[in-house]
Design a protein around this motif. Structure first.
Motif, short mmCIF file in Angstrom:
data_model
loop_
_atom_site.label_atom_id
_atom_site.label_comp_id
_atom_site.label_asym_id
_atom_site.label_seq_id
_atom_site.Cartn_x
_atom_site.Cartn_y
_atom_site.Cartn_z
N ASN A 20 6.93 -30.84 -15.76
CA ASN A 20 7.66 -30.17 -14.68
C ASN A 20 8.96 -29.53 -15.26
N LEU A 21 8.92 -29.51 -16.52
CA LEU A 21 10.19 -28.79 -17.05
C LEU A 21 10.09 -27.39 -17.13
N ASN A 22 11.32 -26.64 -16.81
CA ASN A 22 11.25 -25.12 -17.11
C ASN A 22 11.48 -25.03 -18.69
N THR A 23 11.61 -23.88 -18.95
CA THR A 23 11.57 -23.27 -20.30
C THR A 23 13.10 -23.80 -20.96
N ASN A 24 14.14 -23.47 -20.29
CA ASN A 24 15.56 -24.30 -20.63
C ASN A 24 15.49 -25.69 -20.90
#
Length: 88
Positions: A20-24
């Motif tokens: 569930n992590l975004n790119t950043n």
């Protein structure tokens, strides 16, 4: 020690953490792992193994394992954990 390092020893949970992590956040985790690896390598090079103790102890507690810190098994686990982190 940060939760992401401890999660490396719990592979099924690690996958859940990173789904569930975004790119950043992924880039930060990658930076953190690279930086942590460099620190572990430096610690191993100078035989400073105390930085890994908290992680090993958390791992043992999470599996309800009790090992005396003076036993050969604990020391082998400790060294194996150091090597795993150093290998990245």
């Amino acid at each position: 020690m940060k939760a992401s390092s401890v999660a490396l020893f719990c592979a099924p949970r690690a996958r859940d953490l990173f789904e569930n992590l975004n790119t950043n956040e992924v880039e930060f985790e990658a930076f953190y792992v690279r930086n942590s690896r460099q620190e572990v390598l430096a610690d191993l090079n100078h035989s400073y193994l105390d930085t890994i103790k908290p992680m090993v102890n958390v791992m043992l507690r999470s599996h309800d394992v009790i090992l005396d810190k003076s036993t050969a098994a604990y020391k082998q686990l400790f060294r194996a954990a150091s090597n795993v982190l150093a290998e990245g």
